[in-house]
Design an enzyme around this catalytic site. Structure first.
Site, PDB file in Angstrom:
ATOM      1  CG  ASP A   1    -120.502  40.917  62.367  1.00 17.18           C
ATOM      2  OD1 ASP A   1    -121.536  40.249  62.568  1.00 17.18           O
ATOM      3  OD2 ASP A   1    -119.761  40.757  61.373  1.00 17.18           O
TER       4      ASP A   1
ATOM      5  CG  ASN B   1    -129.168  41.836  60.099  1.00 16.41           C
ATOM      6  OD1 ASN B   1    -128.805  42.652  60.962  1.00 16.41           O
ATOM      7  ND2 ASN B   1    -128.267  41.195  59.348  1.00 16.41           N
TER       8      ASN B   1
HETATM    9  C1  IPE Z   1    -123.956  43.946  60.290  1.00 15.10           C
HETATM   10  O1  IPE Z   1    -123.593  42.641  60.485  1.00 15.10           O
HETATM   11  C2  IPE Z   1    -125.264  44.234  60.973  1.00 15.10           C
HETATM   12  C3  IPE Z   1    -125.263  44.195  62.427  1.00 15.10           C
HETATM   13  C4  IPE Z   1    -124.234  44.007  63.208  1.00 15.10           C
HETATM   14  C5  IPE Z   1    -126.549  44.426  63.044  1.00 15.10           C
HETATM   15  P1  IPE Z   1    -123.940  41.500  59.431  1.00 15.10           P
HETATM   16  O2  IPE Z   1    -123.446  40.241  60.012  1.00 15.10           O
HETATM   17  O3  IPE Z   1    -125.386  41.546  59.075  1.00 15.10           O
HETATM   18  O4  IPE Z   1    -123.092  41.954  58.158  1.00 15.10           O
HETATM   19  P2  IPE Z   1    -122.569  41.104  56.924  1.00 15.10           P
HETATM   20  O5  IPE Z   1    -123.733  40.316  56.393  1.00 15.10           O
HETATM   21  O6  IPE Z   1    -121.479  40.210  57.423  1.00 15.10           O
HETATM   22  O7  IPE Z   1    -122.047  42.121  55.967  1.00 15.10           O
HETATM   23  C1  IPE Z   2    -124.246  40.480  64.743  1.00 10.94           C
HETATM   24  O1  IPE Z   2    -123.807  39.173  64.873  1.00 10.94           O
HETATM   25  C2  IPE Z   2    -125.643  40.671  65.265  1.00 10.94           C
HETATM   26  C3  IPE Z   2    -126.671  40.820  64.233  1.00 10.94           C
HETATM   27  C4  IPE Z   2    -126.452  40.969  62.972  1.00 10.94           C
HETATM   28  C5  IPE Z   2    -128.035  40.846  64.705  1.00 10.94           C
HETATM   29  P1  IPE Z   2    -124.055  38.093  63.754  1.00 10.94           P
HETATM   30  O2  IPE Z   2    -125.373  37.417  64.011  1.00 10.94           O
HETATM   31  O3  IPE Z   2    -123.952  38.698  62.407  1.00 10.94           O
HETATM   32  O4  IPE Z   2    -122.884  37.101  64.037  1.00 10.94           O
HETATM   33  P2  IPE Z   2    -121.946  36.387  62.947  1.00 10.94           P
HETATM   34  O5  IPE Z   2    -121.389  37.457  62.087  1.00 10.94           O
HETATM   35  O6  IPE Z   2    -122.825  35.439  62.186  1.00 10.94           O
HETATM   36  O7  IPE Z   2    -120.922  35.694  63.767  1.00 10.94           O
HETATM   37 MG    MG Z   3    -122.372  38.990  61.155  1.00 10.90          MG
END
Ligand code: IPE
Ligand code: IPE
Ligand code: MG
Length: 249
Positions: free
Chosen positions: A23, A71
């Site tokens: 993340d 997502n």
């Molecule tokens: C979790 O991250 C999913 C992945 C890293 C693929 P998210 O960014 O989607 O999680 P939340 O929304 O902060 O809980």
């Molecule tokens: C994790 O990074 C990757 C996916 C969920 C695909 P994020 O896209 O959630 O990055 P932040 O949390 O917005 O920084």
């Molecule tokens: Mg994230």
């Protein structure tokens, strides 16, 4: 010969299986005044780096969260950017990972993704199926709740009688049935939650949360997580721990 009980000798061991919620890609890009996609691209580089570092340290399984069931709620451009990135990542890195002995598995619901993506996954799996050094499971369109539901559905479809459906029997239908449960569960990006990752399999995983944004994750962060893991006292609900034995003797 060591005078220490076996439980102490096993402390400091490398986890067999490391699960990672990768993340922080979006925030990493934002800090650089770049679009989120830039962060996701850098995230793929961090993933390849980390898998190879894990292999070097003797980890046998790495499972990463790449795209969650939830997502899809993101803006269409980001979702399609991520789908396209998978194709680019497979084209760019599959040869290298295959050469380095990485076996690739994809876990998640393949029903909702395009034929092109499904074919890329199949190519990644079939061309690395013979590898034995480390298994990389990529969770894509994956959710821990989806996993439990799909396992139950498949068990029912197979005609497993309810009285035979115990934890071991259901586990055979779970998406990670090819791996032991994760020993160490890492989440980068500063959030302290599981976000529907391996709900079933992480029952006794050691949790490690890092403020590091995923594209910045490197050997220093990995080694910090492994060192912290080595200090943990895993009890699995019991009492006979290495630390308590050490204090008594
Ligand atoms: C979790 O991250 C999913 C992945 C890293 C693929 P998210 O960014 O989607 O999680 P939340 O929304 O902060 O809980
Ligand atoms: C994790 O990074 C990757 C996916 C969920 C695909 P994020 O896209 O959630 O990055 P932040 O949390 O917005 O920084
Ligand atoms: Mg994230």
């Amino acid at each position: 010969m060591s005078a220490l009980p076996a439980a102490i000798d096993s402390r400091g061991a490398i986890p067999r299986h490391v699960a990672i919620v990768m993340d922080g890609n979006g925030r990493w890009a934002k800090k650089r005044f770049m679009p989120r996609f830039f962060g996701h691209k850098a995230g793929v580089d961090a993933l390849v780096r980390t898998v190879l570092s894990c292999a070097d340290r003797g980890v046998e399984y790495v499972t990463v969260f790449a795209f969650s069931s939830e997502n899809w709620k993101r803006p269409t451009e980001e979702v399609s950017g991520l789908m396209g990135l998978v194709l680019v990542a497979v084209a760019k890195y599959l040869g290298k990972l295959a050469d380095k002995g990485v076996k690739i598995k994809i876990i998640g619901d393949r029903g909702q993704v395009s034929d092109k993506l499904r074919q890329a996954w199949e190519q990644a799996e079939s061309s690395t199926a013979h590898n034995t050094r480390i298994t990389l499971s990529v969770a894509f369109n994956y959710g821990g709740r989806w996993d439990i539901v799909q396992a139950c559905r498949h068990a029912i479809a197979d005609g497993v009688p309810p009285e035979q459906l115990d934890e071991a029997a259901l586990n055979k239908y779970m998406a990670l049935s090819h791996a032991p449960d994760p020993d160490l569960f890492i989440r980068t990006g500063g959030e302290v939650r599981i976000s529907n990752f391996l709900l079933w399999q992480a029952a006794y995983s050691e949790l490690f949360f890092s403020d590091c944004l995923w594209p910045e994750f490197g050997d220093a962060e990995l080694d910090a997580a492994l060192a912290e893991y080595a200090r943990r006292d895993r009890r699995f609900g019991g009492v006979d721990t290495a630390r308590s034995v050490a204090v008594q003797t």
